[in-house]
Motif scaffolding. Structure first.
Motif, PDB file in Angstrom:
ATOM      1  N   MET A 139       3.066  36.152  22.564  1.00  0.00           N
ATOM      2  CA  MET A 139       2.503  34.888  22.907  1.00  0.00           C
ATOM      3  C   MET A 139       1.733  34.011  21.744  1.00  0.00           C
ATOM      4  O   MET A 139       1.638  33.095  21.523  1.00  0.00           O
ATOM      5  N   LYS A 158      -2.045  23.889  22.656  1.00  0.00           N
ATOM      6  CA  LYS A 158      -0.843  24.826  22.826  1.00  0.00           C
ATOM      7  C   LYS A 158      -1.259  25.967  23.707  1.00  0.00           C
ATOM      8  O   LYS A 158      -0.248  26.351  24.553  1.00  0.00           O
ATOM      9  N   LEU A 214       3.808  26.701  17.616  1.00  0.00           N
ATOM     10  CA  LEU A 214       3.691  25.252  18.071  1.00  0.00           C
ATOM     11  C   LEU A 214       2.682  24.416  17.304  1.00  0.00           C
ATOM     12  O   LEU A 214       2.593  23.198  16.859  1.00  0.00           O
ATOM     13  N   SER A 253      -2.119  17.706  28.021  1.00  0.00           N
ATOM     14  CA  SER A 253      -1.237  18.458  28.852  1.00  0.00           C
ATOM     15  C   SER A 253      -1.294  18.186  30.341  1.00  0.00           C
ATOM     16  O   SER A 253      -1.894  17.110  30.882  1.00  0.00           O
ATOM     17  N   TRP A 310      -0.341  24.380  27.032  1.00  0.00           N
ATOM     18  CA  TRP A 310       0.979  24.379  27.449  1.00  0.00           C
ATOM     19  C   TRP A 310       1.639  25.728  27.805  1.00  0.00           C
ATOM     20  O   TRP A 310       2.379  25.813  28.703  1.00  0.00           O
ATOM     21  N   LYS A 311       1.003  26.547  27.148  1.00  0.00           N
ATOM     22  CA  LYS A 311       1.969  27.897  27.155  1.00  0.00           C
ATOM     23  C   LYS A 311       1.164  28.937  28.422  1.00  0.00           C
ATOM     24  O   LYS A 311       1.966  29.749  28.957  1.00  0.00           O
ATOM     25  N   LEU A 312      -0.007  28.792  28.778  1.00  0.00           N
ATOM     26  CA  LEU A 312      -0.567  29.735  29.378  1.00  0.00           C
ATOM     27  C   LEU A 312      -0.903  29.341  31.184  1.00  0.00           C
ATOM     28  O   LEU A 312      -0.727  28.020  31.406  1.00  0.00           O
ATOM     29  N   GLU A 313      -1.237  30.151  31.844  1.00  0.00           N
ATOM     30  CA  GLU A 313      -1.471  29.705  33.175  1.00  0.00           C
ATOM     31  C   GLU A 313      -2.714  29.101  33.438  1.00  0.00           C
ATOM     32  O   GLU A 313      -3.456  29.320  32.464  1.00  0.00           O
ATOM     33  N   GLU A 327       3.929  32.556  19.349  1.00  0.00           N
ATOM     34  CA  GLU A 327       4.266  31.368  19.733  1.00  0.00           C
ATOM     35  C   GLU A 327       3.516  30.202  19.710  1.00  0.00           C
ATOM     36  O   GLU A 327       3.680  29.097  19.288  1.00  0.00           O
ATOM     37  N   ILE A 328       2.140  30.498  20.202  1.00  0.00           N
ATOM     38  CA  ILE A 328       1.086  29.377  20.153  1.00  0.00           C
ATOM     39  C   ILE A 328       0.914  28.896  18.674  1.00  0.00           C
ATOM     40  O   ILE A 328       0.821  27.868  18.375  1.00  0.00           O
TER      41      ILE A 328
END
Length: 295
Positions: A249, A197, A256, A35, A200-203, A252-253
């Motif tokens: 969310m 993942k 992926l 990442s 990738w997706k979170l702050e 989505e995680i």
């Protein structure tokens, strides 16, 4: 293949220099998650490559940084132990002058007496003429066995690195079975894929306080891999972020991660995710061990 030579190589460097991307490029397949966030790698990950009668064992390590909790202490202990347990060191740096993390690593490598290859990664991000001052700055600090500019992302220069490493192999039998690619069990790889993942997706704040534990990992009578996993976070507010509005969310995680796991395993995967809170787990040795972070 008849293995007659072998060697174990520690891959070290500061966070985000591309160590995990490099070990995946060397292995020829994905053995470490990747990442753009620092401290992605938390544990020691081993990849085994058999080539032309030689066995190359690469050990990826967490990015070298100043620890802020017990998990960070654990990660830095891994770096120090890995360097002393291997035959040579691969120091991975970005194409810029050495900073404090690199100077500390250089001091540790110098003290170990181990041969070291300097890898200047991400050469695809700057003109070639700007590399020379960077290489000169590092060569003034340590007598490297070789210096290899490369791009782990595009794999440009990876073959040159393998050629340099071949000269460091020692006569002897294989250290590990020839069909072994990584020392990571499938359950661990599944947990790491899910955590990737999240990264990738979170702050930035949330994934650093997240751990993934596999609760169920089995193949049913139809050949579908059934995986149930729990994502642990440190705060209730982080739990809400991971789940997202209406569970969007988390879905989505999960999507992926499931798609990636199906590519890795070559079969259909059913993935079930849960989110729970374990406050301050990164400073709790008991919880860290429960989540698999122990020497």
């Amino acid at each position: 293949m008849n293995i007659t030579k072998s060697g174990m190589f520690a891959i070290v460097g500061r966070p985000n220099v591309g160590k995990s991307t490099l070990i995946n490029a060397l292995a020829g397949e994905k053995v470490a998650i990747v990442s753009d966030k620092p401290q992605t790698t938390r544990s020691r990950i081993m990849a085994v490559v058999n080539r032309d009668g030689g066995q190359y064992v690469f050990v990826d390590t967490p990015g070298f940084h100043k620890p802020r909790n017990r998990l960070g202490d654990f990660m830095m202990e891994l770096v120090e132990e890995t360097v002393t347990d291997t035959d040579a060191v691969i120091l991975v740096v970005e194409p810029s002058a050495p900073g404090k993390p690199e100077n500390i690593l250089l001091e540790n490598i110098r003290a170990s007496g181990l041969p070291c290859i300097l890898v200047v990664n991400k050469i695809d991000t700057l003109p070639p003429e700007e590399l020379l001052p960077v290489i000169a700055a590092y060569q003034s600090e340590l007598d490297f066995r070789a210096v290899v500019p490369l791009s782990a992302k595009t794999k440009d220069g990876v073959d040159i690195l393998m050629q340099e490493l071949e000269a460091l192999l020692e006569d002897g039998e294989a250290l590990f079975p020839e069909d072994m690619v990584s020392d990571q069990p499938e359950r661990v790889l599944a947990a790491e894929t899910i955590r990737e993942k999240l990264l990738w997706k979170l702050e930035r704040e949330v994934p650093h306080g997240a751990a993934v534990v596999i609760d169920r990992y089995e193949t049913d009578e139809h050949g579908t891999l059934q995986i149930a996993a729990t994502i642990y976070v440190e705060k209730e507010s982080h739990k809400s972020i991971v789940i997202g509005r209406g569970g969007a969310m988390l879905r989505e995680i999960g999507k992926l991660a499931r798609e990636d796991l199906e590519r890795q395993r070559g079969c259909r995967v059913y993935l079930e995710l849960w989110v729970k809170v374990k406050e301050g787990w990164r400073d709790n040795l008991y919880q860290m061990r429960n989540f698999g972070y122990e020497n």
